[in-house]
Scaffold this motif. Structure first.
Motif: not given
Length: 249
Positions: A147-175
């Protein structure tokens, strides 16, 4: 040149040869092993001129770092680490992105199991914090069983900040998955559209700062007195429901 990574286990190495054979530098196989699974791996490697070396069980254990190598280890050219920019690029390129985030899941076995399920359910990327979380170790790759070769694995510095950015910039809902007064039963939540599902560690759940970024929380209804499940089991149930809705939609 970066040091090579070592993949081990039949599923992991086989999947790598099917999807990214150009990364494989050398195959090490258990001396005397001659079965169909190994024959398949050798057939996949042959067209690419990959060096194959026979090795003792002890040598394979040293390369893998564990005795559970299943008789095959691959030395692999290291992948660049994917980060926030790669996540932005991925979301920009997908109309209906489907993401999974793991909030400080530290067990590589749980990480590998989550990645395996994510790949099976059509998740585009698994996102984790760079610190205080399991990375994509050889153990996680083996448990992921390809599975690790079939799905991207992304490491971020600050998860909460990343969640806020994808909500604001891309309208991605966080569940987020947790039991609070606003949480819906899993089957009553709308998982269609661009979403990121966030799972917490078994012992602590979602951190308060992560909870504050959730547009919706959900819980898995359970019988009896059970209050929680292993994170990889909970991820499997949640991703299955999301996949079912998205496919029917």
């Amino acid at each position: 040149m970066a040091k090579p990574e070592y993949y081990y286990g039949v599923h992991s190495v086989e999947s790598l040869l099917e999807l990214e054979p150009e990364r494989v530098l050398t195959l090490f196989t258990l001396k005397g092993r001659e079965d169909q699974r190994l024959k398949r791996i050798l057939e996949l490697s042959a067209p690419f001129g990959i060096s194959v070396q026979q090795a003792s069980r002890d040598s394979l254990e040293k390369l893998a770092g564990l005795p559970f190598h299943q008789g095959v280890v691959a030395a692999v050219r290291a992948h660049p680490v994917l980060s926030e920019k790669d996540l932005d690029d991925l979301i920009s390129s997908k109309d209906n992105v489907f993401l999974l985030a793991l909030d400080q899941v530290t067990d590589p076995h749980n990480l590998g199991a989550c990645i395996r399920t994510a790949a099976a359910m059509g998740v585009d990327a698994v996102v984790v914090p760079r610190d205080r979380a399991a990375g994509l170790t050889p153990t996680a790759r083996k448990v992921a069983a390809g599975g690790a070769e079939k799905v991207k694995f992304i490491q971020v510095t600050n998860l909460a900040r990343t969640l806020g950015q994808i909500q604001d910039n891309f309208n991605v809902r966080v569940i987020g998955t947790m039991l609070d007064e606003k949480a819906l039963p899993l089957q009553e939540c709308d998982f269609t559209g661009p979403i990121m599902i966030v799972m917490g560690a078994e012992d602590t759940g979602l951190r308060p700062i992560t909870q504050s970024k959730c547009d919706q929380t959900v819980y898995i209804p359970m019988a009896g007195n059970l209050q929680s499940l292993n994170v990889s089991v909970a991820a499997g149930m949640t991703l299955y429901e999301a996949c079912r809705q998205r496919n029917s939609h």
